[in-house]
Design a protein around this motif. Structure first.
Motif, PDB file in Angstrom:
ATOM      1  N   LEU A 252      36.679  44.251  47.506  1.00 30.55           N
ATOM      2  CA  LEU A 252      37.974  43.841  48.046  1.00 30.55           C
ATOM      3  C   LEU A 252      39.083  44.106  47.045  1.00 30.55           C
ATOM      4  O   LEU A 252      38.910  43.871  45.844  1.00 30.55           O
ATOM      5  CB  LEU A 252      37.977  42.340  48.372  1.00 30.55           C
ATOM      6  CG  LEU A 252      36.873  41.794  49.274  1.00 30.55           C
ATOM      7  CD1 LEU A 252      36.983  40.275  49.346  1.00 30.55           C
ATOM      8  CD2 LEU A 252      36.971  42.406  50.655  1.00 30.55           C
ATOM      9  N   VAL A 253      40.239  44.537  47.547  1.00 26.98           N
ATOM     10  CA  VAL A 253      41.404  44.690  46.675  1.00 26.98           C
ATOM     11  C   VAL A 253      42.624  43.944  47.201  1.00 26.98           C
ATOM     12  O   VAL A 253      43.667  43.924  46.542  1.00 26.98           O
ATOM     13  CB  VAL A 253      41.758  46.177  46.460  1.00 26.98           C
ATOM     14  CG1 VAL A 253      40.685  46.869  45.633  1.00 26.98           C
ATOM     15  CG2 VAL A 253      41.990  46.896  47.780  1.00 26.98           C
ATOM     16  N   ASP A 254      42.517  43.303  48.361  1.00 24.75           N
ATOM     17  CA  ASP A 254      43.657  42.552  48.873  1.00 24.75           C
ATOM     18  C   ASP A 254      43.231  41.751  50.102  1.00 24.75           C
ATOM     19  O   ASP A 254      42.193  42.021  50.721  1.00 24.75           O
ATOM     20  CB  ASP A 254      44.810  43.488  49.254  1.00 24.75           C
ATOM     21  CG  ASP A 254      46.183  42.855  49.096  1.00 24.75           C
ATOM     22  OD1 ASP A 254      46.245  41.611  48.923  1.00 24.75           O
ATOM     23  OD2 ASP A 254      47.186  43.591  49.128  1.00 24.75           O
ATOM     24  N   SER A 255      44.032  40.743  50.423  1.00 25.72           N
ATOM     25  CA  SER A 255      43.910  39.979  51.668  1.00 25.72           C
ATOM     26  C   SER A 255      45.255  39.302  51.900  1.00 25.72           C
ATOM     27  O   SER A 255      46.144  39.371  51.045  1.00 25.72           O
ATOM     28  CB  SER A 255      42.780  38.946  51.579  1.00 25.72           C
ATOM     29  OG  SER A 255      43.120  37.907  50.671  1.00 25.72           O
ATOM     30  N   CYS A 256      45.378  38.633  53.032  1.00 21.43           N
ATOM     31  CA  CYS A 256      46.699  38.076  53.349  1.00 21.43           C
ATOM     32  C   CYS A 256      47.083  36.938  52.420  1.00 21.43           C
ATOM     33  O   CYS A 256      48.258  36.705  52.152  1.00 21.43           O
ATOM     34  CB  CYS A 256      46.754  37.626  54.806  1.00 21.43           C
ATOM     35  SG  CYS A 256      45.952  36.020  55.145  1.00 21.43           S
TER      36      CYS A 256
ATOM     37  N   GLU B  21      46.285  41.684  40.455  1.00 19.50           N
ATOM     38  CA  GLU B  21      45.539  40.963  39.422  1.00 19.50           C
ATOM     39  C   GLU B  21      44.613  39.903  40.022  1.00 19.50           C
ATOM     40  O   GLU B  21      43.564  39.604  39.450  1.00 19.50           O
ATOM     41  CB  GLU B  21      46.478  40.310  38.412  1.00 19.50           C
ATOM     42  CG  GLU B  21      47.260  39.105  38.896  1.00 19.50           C
ATOM     43  CD  GLU B  21      47.871  38.317  37.739  1.00 19.50           C
ATOM     44  OE1 GLU B  21      47.263  38.263  36.654  1.00 19.50           O
ATOM     45  OE2 GLU B  21      48.961  37.746  37.944  1.00 19.50           O
ATOM     46  N   GLU B  22      44.965  39.354  41.190  1.00 23.46           N
ATOM     47  CA  GLU B  22      44.113  38.346  41.812  1.00 23.46           C
ATOM     48  C   GLU B  22      42.762  38.903  42.247  1.00 23.46           C
ATOM     49  O   GLU B  22      41.815  38.145  42.473  1.00 23.46           O
ATOM     50  CB  GLU B  22      44.814  37.728  43.031  1.00 23.46           C
ATOM     51  CG  GLU B  22      46.061  36.937  42.705  1.00 23.46           C
ATOM     52  CD  GLU B  22      47.331  37.769  42.678  1.00 23.46           C
ATOM     53  OE1 GLU B  22      48.436  37.187  42.673  1.00 23.46           O
ATOM     54  OE2 GLU B  22      47.223  39.033  42.677  1.00 23.46           O
ATOM     55  N   PHE B  23      42.657  40.227  42.371  1.00 22.85           N
ATOM     56  CA  PHE B  23      41.415  40.857  42.811  1.00 22.85           C
ATOM     57  C   PHE B  23      40.712  41.603  41.677  1.00 22.85           C
ATOM     58  O   PHE B  23      39.719  42.279  41.914  1.00 22.85           O
ATOM     59  CB  PHE B  23      41.683  41.767  44.011  1.00 22.85           C
ATOM     60  CG  PHE B  23      41.978  40.989  45.259  1.00 22.85           C
ATOM     61  CD1 PHE B  23      40.985  40.753  46.190  1.00 22.85           C
ATOM     62  CD2 PHE B  23      43.241  40.453  45.482  1.00 22.85           C
ATOM     63  CE1 PHE B  23      41.251  40.010  47.331  1.00 22.85           C
ATOM     64  CE2 PHE B  23      43.512  39.707  46.619  1.00 22.85           C
ATOM     65  CZ  PHE B  23      42.512  39.472  47.554  1.00 22.85           C
ATOM     66  N   ALA B  24      41.234  41.448  40.470  1.00 18.34           N
ATOM     67  CA  ALA B  24      40.549  41.950  39.285  1.00 18.34           C
ATOM     68  C   ALA B  24      39.737  40.803  38.692  1.00 18.34           C
ATOM     69  O   ALA B  24      40.207  39.671  38.608  1.00 18.34           O
ATOM     70  CB  ALA B  24      41.553  42.478  38.271  1.00 18.34           C
ATOM     71  N   LEU B  25      38.527  41.089  38.286  1.00 19.74           N
ATOM     72  CA  LEU B  25      37.609  40.071  37.788  1.00 19.74           C
ATOM     73  C   LEU B  25      37.385  40.256  36.293  1.00 19.74           C
ATOM     74  O   LEU B  25      37.331  41.381  35.791  1.00 19.74           O
ATOM     75  CB  LEU B  25      36.271  40.167  38.530  1.00 19.74           C
ATOM     76  CG  LEU B  25      36.393  39.886  40.032  1.00 19.74           C
ATOM     77  CD1 LEU B  25      35.498  40.793  40.836  1.00 19.74           C
ATOM     78  CD2 LEU B  25      36.089  38.429  40.313  1.00 19.74           C
ATOM     79  N   ARG B  26      37.275  39.133  35.605  1.00 16.03           N
ATOM     80  CA  ARG B  26      37.070  39.183  34.161  1.00 16.03           C
ATOM     81  C   ARG B  26      35.590  39.381  33.847  1.00 16.03           C
ATOM     82  O   ARG B  26      34.737  38.649  34.341  1.00 16.03           O
ATOM     83  CB  ARG B  26      37.575  37.889  33.514  1.00 16.03           C
ATOM     84  CG  ARG B  26      37.556  37.923  31.996  1.00 16.03           C
ATOM     85  CD  ARG B  26      38.222  36.681  31.417  1.00 16.03           C
ATOM     86  NE  ARG B  26      39.617  36.580  31.828  1.00 16.03           N
ATOM     87  CZ  ARG B  26      40.617  37.238  31.243  1.00 16.03           C
ATOM     88  NH1 ARG B  26      40.346  38.058  30.233  1.00 16.03           N
ATOM     89  NH2 ARG B  26      41.855  37.087  31.660  1.00 16.03           N
ATOM     90  N   MET B  27      35.294  40.365  33.021  1.00 12.13           N
ATOM     91  CA  MET B  27      33.915  40.611  32.622  1.00 12.13           C
ATOM     92  C   MET B  27      33.527  39.655  31.499  1.00 12.13           C
ATOM     93  O   MET B  27      34.256  39.529  30.514  1.00 12.13           O
ATOM     94  CB  MET B  27      33.738  42.055  32.161  1.00 12.13           C
ATOM     95  CG  MET B  27      33.846  43.073  33.277  1.00 12.13           C
ATOM     96  SD  MET B  27      32.638  42.815  34.609  1.00 12.13           S
ATOM     97  CE  MET B  27      31.098  43.008  33.740  1.00 12.13           C
ATOM     98  N   PRO B  28      32.390  38.970  31.635  1.00 11.36           N
ATOM     99  CA  PRO B  28      31.966  38.037  30.595  1.00 11.36           C
ATOM    100  C   PRO B  28      31.692  38.761  29.279  1.00 11.36           C
ATOM    101  O   PRO B  28      31.178  39.881  29.256  1.00 11.36           O
ATOM    102  CB  PRO B  28      30.671  37.438  31.158  1.00 11.36           C
ATOM    103  CG  PRO B  28      30.728  37.687  32.624  1.00 11.36           C
ATOM    104  CD  PRO B  28      31.485  38.959  32.794  1.00 11.36           C
ATOM    105  N   GLU B  29      32.027  38.102  28.200  1.00 15.61           N
ATOM    106  CA  GLU B  29      31.789  38.667  26.874  1.00 15.61           C
ATOM    107  C   GLU B  29      30.288  38.852  26.659  1.00 15.61           C
ATOM    108  O   GLU B  29      29.480  37.976  26.978  1.00 15.61           O
ATOM    109  CB  GLU B  29      32.360  37.739  25.805  1.00 15.61           C
ATOM    110  CG  GLU B  29      32.308  38.298  24.403  1.00 15.61           C
ATOM    111  CD  GLU B  29      32.997  37.398  23.398  1.00 15.61           C
ATOM    112  OE1 GLU B  29      32.822  37.646  22.181  1.00 15.61           O
ATOM    113  OE2 GLU B  29      33.686  36.450  23.819  1.00 15.61           O
TER     114      GLU B  29
END
Length: 352
Positions: free
Chosen positions: A89-93, A138-146
């Motif tokens: 997913l890259v977006d939603s309402c 940015e809301e659809f970007a996920l942080r990769m765990p260290e």
């Protein structure tokens, strides 16, 4: 931003290099250089228009890991250099009941898929992760765990969340009895995740040769689905069965394996299947259900869980120009268990 990817130009053509433009950064956008992209059966189905509606040229890829190269002025979660990931997913309402409940994949106004879907602002067709760069909210970007190996992690963004979500939905934990049907890209992640959650895990397969692999991946047991006696003895033995088989198949052999209130959850096949017998459903209050990936918060939860437990897919790294051969091998189930494209292999750097 001008970039390069690999695209299919028809349902029968090979994927070839394709120069295209990524959108300019909006205020809440993150730009990333893609380092690795997993290869999913959905990519193959889309390229070949198996589900209809493919828009060509099509650049697939929704298991994406990379690093931030630029951020919009309103971005607060990420900075240049951060390792990030993007899934299906890259977006939603953002405002319907499902989005408010962090279930963006069920957005009432239509989720925006990572590829082969119109951008919510411009209407232009999205291009996926078989490319050098991506721009995403940015809301659809996920942080990769260290500490999680970026080179192996990409399939978590689809295969991982697709199996993690039903495990969480049906509250799998210590004492749960979980069956995994099929031991491919999805199935092998289901085994690893269910085992890490403390469940007793059984792999069900038509291939007796999969038994050794099943145990190596963390399964407690193996059930040969063509062995009628063994299947009969396993009746009422499961609380949840996750069916990862990606093609039409008969569900009836699996239904009697469920205990009362047990669930057979489909995550692989889309479309018709042979008619199920409703008697064992009604008489033992069993269920057939489905599950679609997961929301952004749940996907981040899955990544963090994998980071804490060092759970990674088993992958085979390929070059971008090997994608058509990888598709052919994937159709033959000749991969253990997921292909990942090293985007350093693209033929030319992007220019801006």
């Amino acid at each position: 931003m001008k970039t390069i990817g690999y695209a299919a130009h028809s349902a029968t053509s090979e994927l070839v290099p394709f120069i295209f433009e990524r959108r300019e950064l909006r205020g809440n956008d993150v730009a990333m250089e893609i380092l690795y992209c997993g290869v999913c059966h959905s990519d193959l189905h889309t390229v070949r228009n198996d589900w209809g509606g493919t828009i060509y040229p099509a650049v697939p890829g929704h298991e994406i890991v990379g690093r931030v190269t630029a951020v919009g002025p309103d971005v607060t979660r990420y900075k240049v250099g951060d390792p990030v990931a993007v899934g299906c997913l890259v977006d939603s309402c953002g405002h319907c009941d499902q989005c408010r409940h962090e279930e963006e994949q069920f957005c009432r106004n239509g989720r925006t898929d990572t590829y082969n879907a119109p951008d919510r602002v411009t209407g232009a067709n999205n291009y996926g992760g078989y490319s050098k760069h991506l721009v995403v909210r940015e809301e659809f970007a996920l942080r990769m765990p260290e500490g999680l190996d970026l080179a192996k992690a990409a399939p978590l963004l689809c295969a991982g969340i697709t199996t993690y979500s039903p495990l969480r939905t049906w509250n799998v934990g210590p004492g749960s009895r979980v069956g995994i049907v099929g031991l491919g890209g999805l199935g092998h992640m289901g085994v690893k995740l269910a085992a890490a959650l403390g469940a007793h895990v059984t792999v069900l397969s038509r291939d007796a040769d999969k038994a050794q692999d099943a145990h190596a991946l963390g399964a407690n047991a193996f059930l040969l689905s063509t062995d009628e006696d063994a299947m009969a003895k396993a009746a009422n033995g499961f609380d949840l069965i996750i069916d990862t088989v990606p093609v039409a198949h008969d569900l009836n052999p699996y239904i009697p394996l469920l205990d009362i209130d047990g669930t057979l959850c489909l995550v692989g096949q889309l479309g018709p299947v042979p008619e199920p017998n409703t008697a064992p459903l009604v008489l033992e209050r069993r269920r057939i259900a489905g599950s679609l990936i997961g929301g952004i918060a749940e996907t981040q939860e899955m990544l963090d869980f994998c980071g804490r437990n060092n759970i990674l897919p088993d992958v085979e790294m390929i070059r971008m120009d090997e994608i058509d051969a990888a598709f052919e091998r994937m159709e033959r189930s000749d991969v253990r268990y997921r292909f990942v494209i090293d985007m350093a292999s693209l033929p030319a750097p992007a220019t801006t």
